[in-house]
Design a protein around this motif. Structure first.
Motif, PDB file in Angstrom:
ATOM      1  N   PHE A  98       0.830  -1.203   0.000  1.00 64.68           N
ATOM      2  CA  PHE A  98       0.000   0.000   0.000  1.00 64.68           C
ATOM      3  C   PHE A  98       0.871   1.263   0.000  1.00 64.68           C
ATOM      4  CE2 PHE A  98      -2.318   3.293   2.411  1.00 64.68           C
ATOM      5  CZ  PHE A  98      -3.403   3.448   1.562  1.00 64.68           C
ATOM      6  N   ALA A  99       1.951   1.237   0.812  1.00 69.81           N
ATOM      7  CA  ALA A  99       2.852   2.393   0.845  1.00 69.81           C
ATOM      8  C   ALA A  99       3.547   2.584  -0.504  1.00 69.81           C
ATOM      9  CB  ALA A  99       3.885   2.198   1.949  1.00 69.81           C
TER      10      ALA A  99
ATOM     11  N   LEU B 293       1.209   4.369  -2.800  1.00 72.34           N
ATOM     12  CA  LEU B 293       1.152   5.806  -2.533  1.00 72.34           C
ATOM     13  C   LEU B 293       2.377   6.524  -3.104  1.00 72.34           C
ATOM     14  CD1 LEU B 293      -0.135   5.874   1.176  1.00 72.34           C
ATOM     15  CD2 LEU B 293      -1.421   6.357  -0.919  1.00 72.34           C
ATOM     16  N   GLN B 294       3.535   5.908  -2.938  1.00 72.41           N
ATOM     17  CA  GLN B 294       4.750   6.516  -3.472  1.00 72.41           C
ATOM     18  C   GLN B 294       4.696   6.615  -4.988  1.00 72.41           C
ATOM     19  OE1 GLN B 294       7.337   7.829  -1.800  1.00 72.41           O
ATOM     20  NE2 GLN B 294       6.365   7.416   0.182  1.00 72.41           N
TER      21      GLN B 294
ATOM     22  N   SER C 213       1.974   6.867  -6.753  1.00 75.41           N
ATOM     23  CA  SER C 213       0.992   7.900  -7.108  1.00 75.41           C
ATOM     24  C   SER C 213       1.634   9.287  -7.036  1.00 75.41           C
ATOM     25  CB  SER C 213      -0.206   7.819  -6.167  1.00 75.41           C
ATOM     26  OG  SER C 213      -0.863   6.591  -6.312  1.00 75.41           O
ATOM     27  N   VAL C 214       2.458   9.497  -5.983  1.00 75.17           N
ATOM     28  CA  VAL C 214       3.164  10.774  -5.868  1.00 75.17           C
ATOM     29  C   VAL C 214       4.139  10.951  -7.023  1.00 75.17           C
ATOM     30  CG1 VAL C 214       4.768  12.097  -4.453  1.00 75.17           C
ATOM     31  CG2 VAL C 214       2.893  10.834  -3.370  1.00 75.17           C
TER      32      VAL C 214
ATOM     33  N   SER D  96      -1.196  -2.565  -7.732  1.00 79.20           N
ATOM     34  CA  SER D  96      -2.606  -2.874  -7.448  1.00 79.20           C
ATOM     35  C   SER D  96      -2.861  -4.367  -7.526  1.00 79.20           C
ATOM     36  CB  SER D  96      -3.506  -2.126  -8.419  1.00 79.20           C
ATOM     37  OG  SER D  96      -4.857  -2.464  -8.187  1.00 79.20           O
TER      38      SER D  96
END
Length: 490
Positions: free
Chosen positions: A282-283, A286-287, A289-290, A313
Motif C-alpha cells: 500500500f505504501a 502511494l509513493q 501515485s506521488v 494494485s
C-alpha cells in the motif's frame, strides 16, 4: 513359568487324591456296604463248615469273600491309599464269628484302631471314625483319615456275625510314606508335565506378546495406524484390545491438535502478511501515485509509473486473496460446504457475481470422511472462482457435485465470455495449480471445456474410495452415460 506349572501340577495331583478319597467314602457308606455284604455272603453259602482251627483254610475263604465284597472298590481304595497290600498291613480286614465265639479273620491280626472298631461294630450299628458327606474341596479331605467297621448277620446263619473293616489314610499322609524311589519318580513326572505345560503356554503367549511389543514400538515411532488385533478371550487379549482403543483415541487427538495447529499457523501468517507485506505494498502504491504526479506530462516516464501502479494494485489484490484464504474457516471447523460458502462469499462479495453450491449433506459427509480429498476440492474451487472473478466477466458461478458408481465429478461453471482452447486461452499458473490438485485426488482427472461466449466448465472426476459410501448402489452405469449423470456436459 516352569515353577508355576510345577506348583499347579502338584496341586492338581493332591486334589485328585482328595477326589479319590471322597469317592471311596461314598462307595463304603454303611447303607450301601451292608446290603452288598449280605448279598455276597448269601451267594457263597453257609460258613458253618469252616474249620476255625485250620487258619490257612479260613484265611483263604475270608480273602475270597473279602475280594468279592470289596470289588471293585478295593482297587479304587488301594490306588487312593497307595498300597495294594493294605490287608497285609492290617488296614483292611474281614472277620467271621459264630454265636459261640469261634470263627476266623483275615488277616489274622489287624491294626489296633481297626481291631477296636471291628470289636465295637454290631449288625445295624457301624463303628469307628465314620466317613461323612462333605462339600468337595474341604481341607479335611486331604488331612483327615477315617476308620469304618460294618457288621451283618449272614442270611443262612442268623446267629453268626460277618464284620468288614478298613482304616483309610489321608492323602497327605500317603505322600509321607513314599520311598525315595517313589518320590523321585513322582518328581520326574511332575517336572515333565510342568515343562510341557510351560512350553505350550510359552509358545502360545510369546508370539502374542511380541506382536504387542512391535505395535508399541511402532506407536512410539509416531505411526498409530498399526493395531494388535488380538481377539481372544483371556486377559492378555483384553489388554491388547484396550491398547488398540488407546491408539485410536490418540490418533484422533493428534489429528485434532494438528488441525488446530494448522489453523493457528494460517492465522499467524495472515496477520503477518496483513501487517507487513500488504502495508508495504500500500505504501508503495502511494509513493508511485506521488511519483506519477511529479512526472507531470512526460510520456515515457508516465507510462512506466502507470504500469508500476497497475502491478502494485495487482500485488495488493493477490495479497488480499492470500490473506483471505489463510484466515478462512477450515473444513475441520465448519465442514466442506460451510467453508466453501464462507470463501465464495468473501471472494465474490461486491463483484456482482451470483453463485450457488449444490452439495447434499450425505455427499458432504462422504467427502469429509476423506479430509485430503475435501481439502483439494476446496482449493481447486477457490482457484477457479478467482479466475472467474479476474477474467470471465461472468454474472453466475455454479459449483456442483455428483456421483455415479465409483466415479465422482466436482464441477465449477460460469456464464462468462469464455475462451477458445485451441488458441491457448486456458494457460497460466492458475490452470497448472488446478491440474496438480486434480492429480492429487484418487485417479483424478481435470477437464476444462469452453468456447467464445459459452462460459467455462471446470470438471474434476475422481474415484470414490470403496466403503466411503456404504449405501451407494453398486449397479453398473454405462460409461457413456456417466458424464451425463454427473453433470459434466457443456
Amino acid at each position: 513359568m516352569l515353577a508355576a506349572s510345577l506348583a499347579g501340577t502338584l496341586l492338581l495331583a493332591v486334589l485328585d487324591l482328595a477326589g479319590a478319597g471322597r469317592e471311596l467314602r461314598r462307595a463304603f457308606e454303611p447303607a450301601a456296604l451292608a446290603p452288598r455284604m449280605a448279598r455276597e455272603a448269601a451267594a457263597l453259602g453257609p460258613l458253618a463248615g469252616v474249620d476255625a482251627g485250620r487258619q490257612a483254610q479260613c484265611e483263604t475263604l475270608m480273602l475270597g469273600l473279602l475280594l468279592r465284597m470289596a470289588d471293585p472298590e478295593l482297587r479304587m481304595w488301594a490306588d487312593y491309599d497307595g498300597m495294594a497290600g493294605a490287608s497285609r498291613d492290617g488296614r483292611l480286614a474281614l472277620r467271621y464269628r459264630r454265636a459261640d465265639g469261634s470263627g476266623c479273620q483275615y488277616p489274622a491280626r489287624a491294626g489296633a484302631r481297626l481291631e477296636a472298631a471291628m470289636g465295637a461294630a454290631a449288625p445295624g450299628r457301624p463303628a469307628g471314625r465314620l466317613p461323612d458327606a462333605r462339600p468337595p474341596g474341604r481341607w479335611e479331605d486331604l488331612t483327615r483319615p477315617w476308620t469304618l467297621a460294618v457288621a451283618i448277620h449272614p442270611p443262612q446263619e442268623p446267629g453268626a456275625t460277618l464284620t468288614l473293616g478298613m482304616d483309610a489314610r489321608s492323602p497327605l499322609s500317603m505322600l509321607g510314606r513314599l520311598t525315595r524311589g517313589e518320590l523321585l519318580d513322582l518328581l520326574c513326572y511332575l517336572l515333565i508335565i510342568s515343562a510341557m505345560s510351560a512350553l505350550t503356554v510359552a509358545v502360545l503367549l510369546v508370539g502374542r506378546i511380541r506382536r504387542t511389543g512391535r505395535a508399541a514400538e511402532t506407536w512410539a515411532a509416531g505411526d498409530l495406524a498399526l493395531r494388535i488385533n488380538d481377539h481372544g478371550g483371556d486377559e492378555l487379549s483384553r489388554l491388547s484390545q484396550r491398547f488398540d482403543r488407546m491408539a485410536d483415541a490418540l490418533g484422533e487427538v493428534i489429528e485434532v491438535k494438528q488441525a488446530l495447529a494448522a489453523a493457528q499457523e494460517r492465522n499467524r501468517l495472515a496477520r503477518d502478511l496483513h501487517d507487513t507485506a500488504k502495508q508495504r505494498a500500500f505504501a508503495l502504491g502511494l509513493q508511485l501515485s506521488v511519483l506519477r504526479h511529479l512526472t507531470g506530462g512526460q510520456g515515457e516516464a508516465q507510462e512506466m509509473v502507470q504500469t508500476a501502479l497497475q502491478l502494485t494494485s495487482r500485488l495488493q489484490q493477490d495479497l488480499a486473496d492470500i490473506i483471505q484464504r489463510f484466515g478462512a474457516t477450515t473444513i475441520v471447523e465448519a465442514g466442506l460446504a460451510g467453508t466453501l460458502r464462507d470463501s465464495l462469499e468473501l471472494m465474490l462479495s461486491g463483484s456482482g457475481i451470483d453463485w450457488s453450491l449444490r452439495l447434499t449433506p450425505q455427499d458432504e459427509a462422504r467427502l469429509c470422511a476423506r479430509p485430503d480429498v475435501a481439502g483439494q476440492l476446496l482449493l481447486l474451487t477457490t482457484e477457479a472462482a478467482a479466475n472467474v472473478l479476474r477474467h470471465s466477466g461472468a454474472s453466475l458461478l455454479e459449483v456442483d457435485f455428483a456421483c455415479a458408481g465409483d466415479r465422482a465429478c466436482w464441477s465449477v461453471r460460469d456464464n462468462g465470455r469464455g475462451f477458445d482452447p485451441d488458441r491457448g486461452g486456458g494457460t497460466g499458473m492458475g490452470l497448472a495449480n488446478m491440474q496438480l490438485r486434480a492429480r492429487a485426488l484418487p485417479a483424478g482427472e481435470l477437464e476444462i471445456r469452453s468456447g467464445p461466449g459459452k462460459g467455462v466448465l471446470v470438471c474434476v472426476t475422481f474415484r470414490m474410495e470403496p466403503g466411503a459410501n456404504p449405501d451407494a448402489s453398486q449397479e453398473e452405469i454405462p460409461e457413456g452415460k456417466q458424464d451425463e449423470q454427473m453433470g459434466c456436459r457443456t
